[in-house]
Design an enzyme around this catalytic site. Structure first.
Site, mmCIF file in Angstrom:
data_model
loop_
_atom_site.group_PDB
_atom_site.id
_atom_site.type_symbol
_atom_site.label_atom_id
_atom_site.label_comp_id
_atom_site.label_asym_id
_atom_site.label_seq_id
_atom_site.Cartn_x
_atom_site.Cartn_y
_atom_site.Cartn_z
ATOM 1 C CE LYS A 56 -3.850 -2.202 2.464
ATOM 2 N NZ LYS A 56 -4.631 -2.233 3.730
ATOM 3 C CB SER A 85 -1.495 0.497 8.364
ATOM 4 O OG SER A 85 -1.742 -0.327 9.485
ATOM 5 C CG ASP A 86 -3.471 -5.371 5.506
ATOM 6 O OD1 ASP A 86 -4.362 -4.874 4.782
ATOM 7 O OD2 ASP A 86 -3.473 -6.557 5.859
ATOM 8 C CD GLN A 87 -6.650 -5.227 12.909
ATOM 9 O OE1 GLN A 87 -7.860 -5.338 12.736
ATOM 10 N NE2 GLN A 87 -6.127 -4.482 13.876
ATOM 11 C CB ALA A 122 1.995 -4.797 8.989
#
Length: 217
Positions: A56, A85-87, A122
């Site tokens: 991203k 960011s990613d979850q 992250a």
């Protein structure tokens, strides 16, 4: 810190991440990263979160390199800090993403009831001008109550958390689904760990408090 500070860009359209980053008080712009979030075959949840956070941030940084691609950025686009960011929710090694539908959310919550799920979030911070490129992970252990089917249906109908990994919003009614949260950062489970984010920004050259002191009044 002299003004202006680097332009701050959030590579996300998530309302949750926009609200969290807004808590820092610095101006920023959110830009859709246009990335494929499909997991790779046999990809571990932690690895998936880290890969997507970097993808991203890189997608938006690359778009910014083409001036015509991102036209709504304030400040100096030649020096920007991009946050991706990613979850991913991790149930015994199985990644659980955003359910998208009621039926998928029911299936997720049934699978998680009475169990501990690790939510890996992250964060990747890029500063292309200096070559700064760091991604790190913050994890939260969440234990769900032994929920009845009626509990699950009631919760989902009221809150409709279909855009949340793991089908629950801890900052809302979803807290009633939980028995325990083990975390070093209360913002991590919502979608953007601000303790980690502010540290990475400092390492990249943007001290949030110093920048706030230097902002024009």
């Amino acid at each position: 810190m002299p003004w202006p500070v680097p332009t701050l860009v959030l590579a996300s359209t998530s309302a949750y991440r926009r609200e969290l980053l807004g808590r820092l008080g610095l101006p920023f712009t959110a830009v859709a990263p246009q990335t494929d979030e499909s997991p790779l075959p046999a990809e571990a949840p932690r690895d998936l979160a880290l890969r997507l956070a970097r993808a991203k941030a890189q997608a938006v940084a690359q778009a910014m390199a083409q001036a015509e691609s991102v036209s709504n950025l304030p400040g100096n686009t030649d020096d920007a800090l991009v946050i991706g960011s990613d979850q991913v929710a991790d149930l015994d090694g199985t990644p659980l993403g955003k359910p998208g539908t009621h039926d998928r959310a029911v299936a997720q919550l049934r699978a998680m009831r009475g169990r501990t799920v690790h939510f890996h979030t992250a964060v990747c911070v890029l500063r292309p001008r200096t070559g700064f490129d760091v991604c790190e992970l913050d994890s939260v252990a969440v234990t769900f109550r032994d929920l009845s089917d009626e509990d699950i249906e009631t919760y989902l109908r009221l809150e409709q958390p279909y855009d949340c990994a793991g089908s629950a919003k801890c900052e809302g009614l979803g807290i009633g689904l939980l028995a325990r949260i083990a975390s070093d950062d209360p913002t991590s489970l919502i979608g953007l760990p601000l303790i980690l984010t502010t540290r990475l920004l400092r390492e990249a050259g943007l001290d949030v408090l110093a920048a706030l002191r230097a902002m024009p009044r």
